[in-house]
Scaffold this active site. Sequence first.
Site, short mmCIF file in Angstrom:
data_model
loop_
_atom_site.label_atom_id
_atom_site.label_comp_id
_atom_site.label_asym_id
_atom_site.label_seq_id
_atom_site.Cartn_x
_atom_site.Cartn_y
_atom_site.Cartn_z
N ASP A 102 0.77 -1.15 -0.03
CA ASP A 102 -0.02 0.07 -0.04
C ASP A 102 0.86 1.47 0.00
OD1 ASP A 102 -2.14 1.42 -0.03
OD2 ASP A 102 -3.03 0.88 1.93
N CYS A 314 -11.77 -27.71 9.67
CA CYS A 314 -10.56 -26.71 9.06
C CYS A 314 -9.55 -27.59 9.04
CB CYS A 314 -10.38 -25.74 10.09
SG CYS A 314 -9.09 -24.58 9.84
N CYS A 316 -6.45 -26.70 8.83
CA CYS A 316 -4.98 -25.84 9.06
C CYS A 316 -4.50 -26.60 10.08
CB CYS A 316 -5.36 -24.30 9.62
SG CYS A 316 -5.56 -24.46 11.27
N CYS A 319 -5.78 -26.66 13.86
CA CYS A 319 -6.78 -27.62 13.91
C CYS A 319 -6.56 -29.07 13.63
CB CYS A 319 -7.92 -27.14 13.00
SG CYS A 319 -8.84 -25.57 13.53
N1 PRF Z 1 -6.71 3.67 0.59
C1 PRF Z 1 -5.42 3.08 0.68
N2 PRF Z 1 -5.25 1.98 1.36
C2 PRF Z 1 -6.51 1.56 2.05
C3 PRF Z 1 -7.54 2.14 1.75
C4 PRF Z 1 -7.86 3.26 1.09
O1 PRF Z 1 -8.97 3.84 0.78
C5 PRF Z 1 -8.58 1.33 3.01
C6 PRF Z 1 -10.03 1.53 2.75
N3 PRF Z 1 -10.47 1.14 4.16
C7 PRF Z 1 -7.71 0.51 3.47
N4 PRF Z 1 -6.42 0.56 3.16
N5 PRF Z 1 -4.31 3.65 -0.02
ZN ZN Z 2 -8.03 -24.12 11.72
#
Ligand code: PRF
Ligand code: ZN
Length: 381
Positions: A102, A314, A316, A319
């Site tokens: 992100d 499950c 995993c 579990c």
């Molecule tokens: N933009 C970015 N990262 C995010 C969001 C977003 O709108 C959200 C929305 N809840 C989570 N992570 N760049």
């Molecule tokens: Zn599990």
Amino acid sequence: MPGQQIQTQNKPLMFKILKRFNRCRAAEMTLPHGPVRTPVYMPVGTKGGMKGLTSENMSELIDCDIMLSNTYHLFLKPGEDIMASMGGLHKFEHWDRNILTDSGGFQIVSLGELNSLDESGVSFKSHIDGREFKLTPERSMEIQNKIGSDIMMALDDVVPPTTTGPRVEEAMERSVRWLDRCIAAHKNTDRQNLFGIIQGGVNDDLRKRCCELMSARNLNGYAIGGLAGGEDKDDFWRTVKVCTDFLPDDKPRYVMGIGYAEDLMVCSLLGADMFDCVFATRTARFGSVFTKYGMIKLKKEQYAEDFGPLSEGCQCYTCQNYTRAYLQHTFRHDQSCLHLLSLHNVHYLIHLLRGLRQAVLDDSAEKYAQEFFRNYYREDK
Ligand code: PRF
Ligand code: ZN
């Protein structure tokens, strides 16, 4: 022109839809570090690496195709230069499957460390040592290029989905302008993908316009941002539907910050392909776990002599090897079971969607979805 060769650039993302159930798509997305089976839940290792789980756990025990990291956290520690000199985040954290990063802006805003935001970018103070930094679209691309993630996110201007008035439109339009600056600054177009992020609050017209503007930029994928922040479920689902209506059909769609099992199912059925959230690991640290019949709090007295697995059926590691009674015992005493709870929760979400994908391929998605909801909301848990 004589001597000039036409360069056939390898596209760093291929998205092949294998089968559909109404709006829902079972697909394979091929990235530089291998295939991703979608719909997919991507666990979040904020600082690189998952809390309590090793990279080997993630690939061997959970069979996770793609993990998420945050530019903001990695930038503060260990810092972009250490990562670049290590040869990128994959080598640094010994993870040879895919990574999505992100862009950083959302974390700055949501961690409350924002100092100011203007057209140039966002300024913030480090929560570690108080130093001041500025994140611009260009800086975010520079850092994500050094990290070497398979999918990089554009820097966006995010407002909470409960915001009304002109600020919502301003943030949407600024996100488009910042996307253009990201596109211009992105250096590794042959080996890293850039996704744009649709904004526009819960306003259908703004979302539609944002989808059209960003689709015209012809990126390899798109995210739906600005949701899961306290809005009504009706607004949330309608907004996802508007976006999946107006985004290109042949490209992956990623709803950001979604981590409840029911939301992953609904959004997949509405035509979204990718999701991430810290919820699965964060909630495990409080002893909350997903089960076939909804979430349970492990510390409740009723599980003290429950010798069954966390979730019936499950597959995993947790579990297969441990009982609720044992896990509650260690949770109460020394918390040494936290990685076992995290492992289960991440496995649960990854395999919930992988099961849906398989059901789409087998023409049984309707039954799969009905059974999920019938069990998950059963009264007598
Ligand atoms: N933009 C970015 N990262 C995010 C969001 C977003 O709108 C959200 C929305 N809840 C989570 N992570 N760049
Ligand atoms: Zn599990």
